[in-house]
Write an enzyme that holds these catalytic residues in place. Structure first.
Site, PDB file in Angstrom:
ATOM      1  N   ASN A 112      -4.798  11.003   4.543  1.00 41.32           N
ATOM      2  CA  ASN A 112      -4.801   9.867   5.469  1.00 41.32           C
ATOM      3  C   ASN A 112      -4.740  10.368   6.901  1.00 41.32           C
ATOM      4  OD1 ASN A 112      -2.769   7.880   3.270  1.00 41.32           O
ATOM      5  ND2 ASN A 112      -4.911   7.501   3.770  1.00 41.32           N
ATOM      6  N   GLN A 167     -10.136   9.613   0.316  1.00 40.83           N
ATOM      7  CA  GLN A 167      -9.297  10.004  -0.815  1.00 40.83           C
ATOM      8  C   GLN A 167      -9.858   9.525  -2.141  1.00 40.83           C
ATOM      9  OE1 GLN A 167      -4.802  10.468   0.156  1.00 40.83           O
ATOM     10  NE2 GLN A 167      -5.434   8.539   1.058  1.00 40.83           N
ATOM     11  N   GLY A 187      -5.362   1.101  -0.280  1.00 42.19           N
ATOM     12  CA  GLY A 187      -5.985   0.241   0.716  1.00 42.19           C
ATOM     13  C   GLY A 187      -7.174  -0.531   0.178  1.00 42.19           C
ATOM     14  N   GLU A 196      -7.749   3.463  -6.490  1.00 47.63           N
ATOM     15  CA  GLU A 196      -8.575   3.265  -5.305  1.00 47.63           C
ATOM     16  C   GLU A 196     -10.054   3.259  -5.666  1.00 47.63           C
ATOM     17  OE1 GLU A 196      -9.253   2.001  -2.656  1.00 47.63           O
ATOM     18  OE2 GLU A 196      -8.168   3.145  -1.126  1.00 47.63           O
ATOM     19  N   ARG A 200       0.852  -1.186   0.000  1.00 46.74           N
ATOM     20  CA  ARG A 200       0.000   0.000   0.000  1.00 46.74           C
ATOM     21  C   ARG A 200       0.892   1.242   0.000  1.00 46.74           C
ATOM     22  NH1 ARG A 200      -4.113   2.202   4.730  1.00 46.74           N
ATOM     23  NH2 ARG A 200      -4.967   3.937   3.496  1.00 46.74           N
ATOM     24  N   HIS A 201       0.404   2.319  -0.579  1.00 45.78           N
ATOM     25  CA  HIS A 201       1.172   3.569  -0.651  1.00 45.78           C
ATOM     26  C   HIS A 201       1.459   4.146   0.735  1.00 45.78           C
ATOM     27  CE1 HIS A 201      -2.280   6.105   0.460  1.00 45.78           C
ATOM     28  NE2 HIS A 201      -2.998   5.308  -0.321  1.00 45.78           N
TER      29      HIS A 201
END
Length: 215
Positions: A16, A22, A154, A83, A9-10
Protein backbone atom coordinates in the site's frame (compact mmCIF):
# COMPACT_ATOMS: atom_id res chain seq x y z
CA UNK A 1 -34.91 -7.80 10.41
CA UNK A 2 -32.84 -4.73 11.22
CA UNK A 3 -29.20 -5.68 11.03
CA UNK A 4 -26.08 -3.48 11.03
CA UNK A 5 -23.07 -4.56 8.96
CA UNK A 6 -19.70 -3.11 9.97
CA UNK A 7 -17.29 -3.23 7.04
CA UNK A 8 -13.59 -2.63 7.80
CA UNK A 9 -10.80 -2.47 5.26
CA UNK A 10 -7.50 -4.04 6.35
CA UNK A 11 -4.62 -2.01 7.76
CA UNK A 12 -1.76 -0.71 5.66
CA UNK A 13 0.85 -2.98 4.07
CA UNK A 14 4.24 -2.18 2.58
CA UNK A 15 2.70 -2.55 -0.87
CA UNK A 16 0.00 0.00 0.00
CA UNK A 17 2.72 2.40 1.05
CA UNK A 18 4.71 1.75 -2.15
CA UNK A 19 1.68 2.07 -4.44
CA UNK A 20 1.77 -1.52 -5.66
CA UNK A 21 -1.13 -3.57 -6.99
CA UNK A 22 -1.73 -6.19 -4.29
CA UNK A 23 -4.69 -8.10 -5.61
CA UNK A 24 -4.69 -11.59 -4.15
CA UNK A 25 -1.01 -11.62 -3.17
CA UNK A 26 -0.82 -12.55 0.52
CA UNK A 27 0.96 -9.47 1.85
CA UNK A 28 1.34 -8.72 5.58
CA UNK A 29 0.45 -5.65 7.59
CA UNK A 30 3.31 -3.25 8.20
CA UNK A 31 3.87 -1.50 11.54
CA UNK A 32 1.46 1.30 10.63
CA UNK A 33 -1.14 -1.23 9.52
CA UNK A 34 -0.92 -3.12 12.80
CA UNK A 35 -1.36 0.15 14.69
CA UNK A 36 -4.37 1.03 12.54
CA UNK A 37 -5.92 -2.36 13.27
CA UNK A 38 -5.53 -1.77 17.00
CA UNK A 39 -7.16 1.66 16.69
CA UNK A 40 -10.08 0.16 14.76
CA UNK A 41 -10.38 -2.52 17.45
CA UNK A 42 -10.55 0.15 20.15
CA UNK A 43 -13.21 2.05 18.21
CA UNK A 44 -15.37 -1.07 17.83
CA UNK A 45 -14.73 -2.49 21.32
CA UNK A 46 -18.06 -1.26 22.80
CA UNK A 47 -20.05 -3.22 20.20
CA UNK A 48 -21.24 -6.80 20.41
CA UNK A 49 -21.05 -8.83 17.22
CA UNK A 50 -23.18 -11.87 16.58
CA UNK A 51 -20.97 -12.97 13.67
CA UNK A 52 -17.73 -11.94 12.00
CA UNK A 53 -16.20 -12.68 8.60
CA UNK A 54 -12.92 -11.88 6.89
CA UNK A 55 -10.96 -12.59 3.75
CA UNK A 56 -8.55 -15.46 4.20
CA UNK A 57 -5.55 -13.31 3.18
CA UNK A 58 -3.36 -12.45 6.15
CA UNK A 59 -3.57 -8.65 5.97
CA UNK A 60 -7.33 -8.91 6.48
CA UNK A 61 -7.32 -11.87 8.85
CA UNK A 62 -4.83 -10.12 11.15
CA UNK A 63 -6.99 -6.98 11.11
CA UNK A 64 -10.01 -9.09 12.07
CA UNK A 65 -8.00 -10.82 14.80
CA UNK A 66 -7.22 -7.46 16.40
CA UNK A 67 -10.89 -6.44 16.33
CA UNK A 68 -12.14 -9.77 17.69
CA UNK A 69 -9.47 -10.19 20.38
CA UNK A 70 -10.99 -10.69 23.83
CA UNK A 71 -14.42 -11.60 22.48
CA UNK A 72 -15.88 -15.01 23.18
CA UNK A 73 -16.25 -15.87 19.51
CA UNK A 74 -14.19 -16.49 16.41
CA UNK A 75 -14.50 -15.18 12.86
CA UNK A 76 -15.04 -17.06 9.62
CA UNK A 77 -12.51 -16.74 6.79
CA UNK A 78 -14.06 -16.57 3.32
CA UNK A 79 -12.11 -16.92 0.08
CA UNK A 80 -14.93 -15.04 -1.66
CA UNK A 81 -14.00 -11.89 0.28
CA UNK A 82 -10.56 -11.73 -1.36
CA UNK A 83 -9.41 -8.66 -3.23
CA UNK A 84 -9.85 -8.24 -6.97
CA UNK A 85 -7.23 -10.31 -8.78
CA UNK A 86 -4.76 -8.14 -10.69
CA UNK A 87 -3.07 -11.05 -12.42
CA UNK A 88 0.29 -10.21 -14.00
CA UNK A 89 0.23 -6.73 -12.47
CA UNK A 90 0.34 -7.90 -8.87
CA UNK A 91 3.50 -6.63 -7.21
CA UNK A 92 4.03 -3.86 -9.78
CA UNK A 93 3.64 -0.21 -8.84
CA UNK A 94 0.87 1.62 -10.65
CA UNK A 95 3.57 3.91 -12.08
CA UNK A 96 5.22 0.85 -13.66
CA UNK A 97 1.91 -0.33 -15.07
CA UNK A 98 1.17 3.11 -16.53
CA UNK A 99 4.64 3.37 -18.05
CA UNK A 100 4.67 -0.14 -19.54
CA UNK A 101 1.00 -0.50 -20.46
CA UNK A 102 -0.41 3.05 -20.92
CA UNK A 103 -3.49 2.09 -22.94
CA UNK A 104 -4.45 -0.73 -20.59
CA UNK A 105 -3.78 1.46 -17.56
CA UNK A 106 -6.27 4.06 -18.84
CA UNK A 107 -8.94 1.38 -19.18
CA UNK A 108 -8.39 0.41 -15.54
CA UNK A 109 -9.79 3.80 -14.44
CA UNK A 110 -12.39 4.36 -17.17
CA UNK A 111 -15.21 2.48 -15.39
CA UNK A 112 -14.89 -0.19 -18.08
CA UNK A 113 -16.42 -3.03 -16.08
CA UNK A 114 -15.43 -5.66 -18.65
CA UNK A 115 -11.72 -4.82 -18.61
CA UNK A 116 -9.42 -7.18 -16.69
CA UNK A 117 -5.67 -6.85 -16.12
CA UNK A 118 -3.78 -9.61 -17.95
CA UNK A 119 -4.55 -12.83 -16.09
CA UNK A 120 -6.70 -10.94 -13.61
CA UNK A 121 -10.32 -10.19 -12.81
CA UNK A 122 -12.65 -7.63 -14.35
CA UNK A 123 -14.81 -5.28 -12.29
CA UNK A 124 -17.97 -7.09 -13.37
CA UNK A 125 -16.45 -10.40 -12.25
CA UNK A 126 -15.55 -8.85 -8.89
CA UNK A 127 -19.01 -7.30 -8.56
CA UNK A 128 -20.70 -10.61 -9.41
CA UNK A 129 -18.56 -12.44 -6.86
CA UNK A 130 -19.37 -9.90 -4.17
CA UNK A 131 -23.09 -9.89 -4.99
CA UNK A 132 -23.12 -13.66 -4.58
CA UNK A 133 -21.30 -13.25 -1.25
CA UNK A 134 -23.69 -10.51 -0.12
CA UNK A 135 -26.73 -12.62 -1.02
CA UNK A 136 -25.28 -15.58 0.88
CA UNK A 137 -24.59 -13.55 4.02
CA UNK A 138 -27.91 -11.69 3.89
CA UNK A 139 -29.75 -15.01 3.63
CA UNK A 140 -27.69 -16.50 6.45
CA UNK A 141 -28.58 -13.58 8.72
CA UNK A 142 -32.10 -12.93 7.44
CA UNK A 143 -33.52 -12.94 10.97
CA UNK A 144 -30.69 -11.01 12.60
CA UNK A 145 -31.25 -7.95 14.75
CA UNK A 146 -27.60 -7.50 15.71
CA UNK A 147 -24.20 -6.35 14.46
CA UNK A 148 -22.06 -8.26 11.98
CA UNK A 149 -18.42 -7.57 11.14
CA UNK A 150 -16.91 -8.01 7.68
CA UNK A 151 -13.18 -7.36 7.27
CA UNK A 152 -12.09 -7.11 3.67
CA UNK A 153 -10.12 -5.30 1.00
CA UNK A 154 -10.59 -1.98 -0.75
CA UNK A 155 -11.92 -3.57 -3.93
CA UNK A 156 -13.94 -6.40 -2.45
CA UNK A 157 -15.65 -4.12 0.06
CA UNK A 158 -16.47 -1.59 -2.65
CA UNK A 159 -18.13 -4.40 -4.59
CA UNK A 160 -19.96 -5.58 -1.49
CA UNK A 161 -21.24 -2.09 -0.69
CA UNK A 162 -22.42 -1.56 -4.27
CA UNK A 163 -24.16 -4.94 -4.31
CA UNK A 164 -25.89 -4.45 -0.96
CA UNK A 165 -27.12 -0.98 -1.93
CA UNK A 166 -28.20 -1.96 -5.43
CA UNK A 167 -25.62 0.28 -7.10
CA UNK A 168 -24.23 -0.59 -10.56
CA UNK A 169 -20.74 -2.06 -10.82
CA UNK A 170 -19.53 1.11 -12.55
CA UNK A 171 -19.89 3.06 -9.29
CA UNK A 172 -17.65 0.84 -7.14
CA UNK A 173 -14.47 2.89 -7.53
CA UNK A 174 -16.27 6.16 -6.75
CA UNK A 175 -16.22 5.09 -3.10
CA UNK A 176 -13.18 6.01 -0.99
CA UNK A 177 -12.16 3.28 1.46
CA UNK A 178 -9.08 4.01 3.56
CA UNK A 179 -7.02 1.42 5.41
CA UNK A 180 -9.03 0.53 8.54
CA UNK A 181 -11.81 2.92 7.61
CA UNK A 182 -15.21 1.80 8.93
CA UNK A 183 -18.39 1.67 6.86
CA UNK A 184 -21.82 0.77 8.26
CA UNK A 185 -24.80 -0.52 6.28
CA UNK A 186 -28.18 -1.06 7.88
CA UNK A 187 -30.31 -3.77 6.28
CA UNK A 188 -34.00 -4.17 6.89
CA UNK A 189 -36.97 -5.91 5.28
CA UNK A 190 -36.91 -4.89 1.65
CA UNK A 191 -33.88 -2.65 1.63
CA UNK A 192 -30.57 -1.31 2.84
CA UNK A 193 -29.24 2.09 3.84
CA UNK A 194 -25.72 3.46 4.11
CA UNK A 195 -25.33 4.82 7.64
CA UNK A 196 -21.59 5.56 7.58
CA UNK A 197 -18.94 5.58 4.85
CA UNK A 198 -15.20 5.28 5.45
CA UNK A 199 -15.13 6.70 8.96
CA UNK A 200 -11.48 7.33 9.84
CA UNK A 201 -11.96 9.53 12.91
CA UNK A 202 -10.09 6.94 14.98
CA UNK A 203 -7.06 7.29 12.71
CA UNK A 204 -5.60 10.75 13.31
CA UNK A 205 -2.80 10.32 10.78
CA UNK A 206 -5.29 9.49 8.02
CA UNK A 207 -7.33 12.59 8.78
CA UNK A 208 -4.15 14.70 8.61
CA UNK A 209 -3.24 13.13 5.27
CA UNK A 210 -6.66 13.96 3.79
CA UNK A 211 -6.48 17.61 4.82
CA UNK A 212 -2.85 17.90 3.72
CA UNK A 213 -3.87 16.70 0.25
CA UNK A 214 -6.41 19.54 0.01
CA UNK A 215 -3.90 22.36 0.66
Amino acid sequence: MNCRWFLVRHGETAWNDEGRAQGQADTALNAKGRAQAELAATRLAPLDFEAAYSSDLQRVAHTAEAIMRGRNMSFTKMVSLREKAFGEWEGLTFEQVERNHPSLFRRLFDEDVDFAPPGGESDIQLYTRMKTTADELLTRHADSEGNILIAGHGGSLRGLIAAMLGMPAEYMWRLRLSNCGITVINTFDGGAALDLLNDTSHLEDVIKDVFAARK
